[in-house]
Design a protein around this motif. Structure first.
Motif, short mmCIF file in Angstrom:
data_model
loop_
_atom_site.label_atom_id
_atom_site.label_comp_id
_atom_site.label_asym_id
_atom_site.label_seq_id
_atom_site.Cartn_x
_atom_site.Cartn_y
_atom_site.Cartn_z
N ALA A 153 0.84 -1.20 0.00
CA ALA A 153 0.00 0.00 0.00
C ALA A 153 0.87 1.25 0.00
N THR A 154 0.44 2.29 -0.73
CA THR A 154 1.14 3.57 -0.75
C THR A 154 0.61 4.41 0.41
N PRO A 155 1.49 4.85 1.34
CA PRO A 155 0.99 5.62 2.50
C PRO A 155 0.53 7.00 2.07
N THR A 156 -0.67 7.37 2.50
CA THR A 156 -1.24 8.67 2.16
C THR A 156 -1.52 9.52 3.38
N GLY A 157 -1.12 9.07 4.58
CA GLY A 157 -1.32 9.84 5.81
C GLY A 157 -0.58 9.17 6.96
N TRP A 158 -0.89 9.71 8.20
CA TRP A 158 -0.22 9.18 9.40
C TRP A 158 -1.24 9.08 10.53
N GLU A 159 -1.08 8.04 11.39
CA GLU A 159 -1.99 7.84 12.52
C GLU A 159 -1.17 7.59 13.79
N VAL A 160 -1.64 8.21 14.91
CA VAL A 160 -1.02 8.01 16.22
C VAL A 160 -2.15 7.76 17.22
N SER A 161 -1.97 6.75 18.11
CA SER A 161 -2.98 6.42 19.13
C SER A 161 -2.37 6.58 20.52
N TRP A 162 -3.16 7.16 21.46
CA TRP A 162 -2.72 7.42 22.84
C TRP A 162 -3.62 6.72 23.82
N LYS A 163 -3.05 6.48 25.01
CA LYS A 163 -3.83 6.02 26.16
C LYS A 163 -3.43 6.96 27.30
N THR A 164 -4.44 7.49 28.02
CA THR A 164 -4.15 8.42 29.12
C THR A 164 -4.52 7.78 30.43
N ASN A 165 -3.92 8.25 31.49
CA ASN A 165 -4.28 7.79 32.84
C ASN A 165 -5.12 8.86 33.52
N SER A 166 -4.54 9.70 34.33
CA SER A 166 -5.33 10.64 35.12
C SER A 166 -5.46 12.02 34.47
N ASP A 167 -4.74 12.29 33.37
CA ASP A 167 -4.77 13.61 32.76
C ASP A 167 -5.30 13.55 31.33
N ALA A 168 -6.05 14.57 30.93
CA ALA A 168 -6.48 14.71 29.54
C ALA A 168 -5.31 15.30 28.75
N ILE A 169 -5.26 15.03 27.45
CA ILE A 169 -4.18 15.58 26.63
C ILE A 169 -4.75 16.26 25.40
N THR A 170 -3.97 17.22 24.88
CA THR A 170 -4.22 17.81 23.57
C THR A 170 -3.11 17.31 22.69
N TRP A 171 -3.44 16.56 21.65
CA TRP A 171 -2.44 15.91 20.82
C TRP A 171 -2.23 16.63 19.50
N SER A 172 -1.10 16.32 18.87
CA SER A 172 -0.80 16.79 17.53
C SER A 172 -0.24 15.59 16.76
N VAL A 173 -0.71 15.43 15.53
CA VAL A 173 -0.20 14.39 14.63
C VAL A 173 0.32 15.11 13.40
N TYR A 174 1.48 14.69 12.92
CA TYR A 174 2.02 15.32 11.71
C TYR A 174 2.47 14.25 10.73
N ALA A 175 2.45 14.63 9.47
CA ALA A 175 2.91 13.75 8.39
C ALA A 175 3.80 14.57 7.46
N ILE A 176 4.91 13.99 7.04
CA ILE A 176 5.78 14.60 6.04
C ILE A 176 5.35 14.01 4.69
N CYS A 177 4.89 14.87 3.80
CA CYS A 177 4.33 14.42 2.52
C CYS A 177 5.21 14.92 1.38
N ALA A 178 5.43 14.07 0.38
CA ALA A 178 6.27 14.44 -0.76
C ALA A 178 5.66 13.93 -2.05
N SER A 179 5.90 14.68 -3.11
CA SER A 179 5.43 14.22 -4.43
C SER A 179 6.66 13.91 -5.27
N PRO A 180 6.62 12.75 -5.94
CA PRO A 180 7.80 12.37 -6.75
C PRO A 180 7.94 13.18 -8.03
#
Length: 180
Positions: A153-180
């Motif tokens: 498969a050709t990757p077209t994005g990025w995914e990250v999964s979190w598990k928290t304990n006692s604190d809520a989080i604000t997350w950021s996900v980034y992907a480096i994208c390039a065209s040939p």
């Protein structure tokens, strides 16, 4: 009365006795010439140049002479006669446009969540990752390209999964994208 005439036996020269100072001076001279030199050579034997004062070594060495002429440069050898190899095939074109895509979101306390980001149309994901805002109780348990279809498969994005304990989080996900 008869007079008695006294005469000298040594025919006029009188012998002098040696004094104590003369004996000591003679003994000192004998020791200095004979035994004293041997004692000094044994006592002050020089075994290294570091035992000689630098100014004395310089005086013994003398002045430095002039520098000689530089020699001629040698001849350049002849060029070899090896055959030139064939030109290889051209490689694929490199990336012409590289961008970074970012998405943000939140995960509530004591729960799990994931975030995804997609690359623009006509580009592919060549790298990526996620950030949880520096919360110590959050754990990333999945981080990788989308789709998760394996090597074909050709990757077209990025995914990250979190598990928290006692604190809520604000997350950021980034992907480096390039065209040939």
């Amino acid at each position: 009365m008869h007079r008695i005439k006294l005469t000298r036996r040594d025919s006029g020269t009188q012998r002098k006795r040696m004094s104590y100072a003369g004996v000591v001076a003679t003994l000192a001279l004998v020791l200095a010439v004979g035994g004293g030199t041997a004692w000094a050579a044994h006592r002050y034997l020089i075994t290294s140049t570091s035992q000689i004062k630098p100014s004395v070594r310089q005086a013994l060495r003398g002045n430095r002479g002039y520098r000689g002429y530089r020699g001629y440069r040698g001849y350049t050898g002849r060029t070899g006669t090896a055959a030139k190899g064939a030109t290889g095939a051209s490689g694929a074109a490199g990336a012409t446009s590289v961008t970074e895509q970012i998405a943000t979101g939140k995960v509530a306390a004591s729960s799990s969540g994931s975030g995804t980001v997609s690359c623009p149309s006509g580009t592919r994901a060549v790298g990526g990752g996620g950030f949880d805002g520096g919360v110590a109780t959050a754990v990333i348990y999945q981080d990788g390209p989308l789709p998760n279809g394996g090597a074909a498969a050709t990757p077209t994005g990025w995914e990250v999964s979190w598990k928290t304990n006692s604190d809520a989080i604000t997350w950021s996900v980034y992907a480096i994208c390039a065209s040939p």
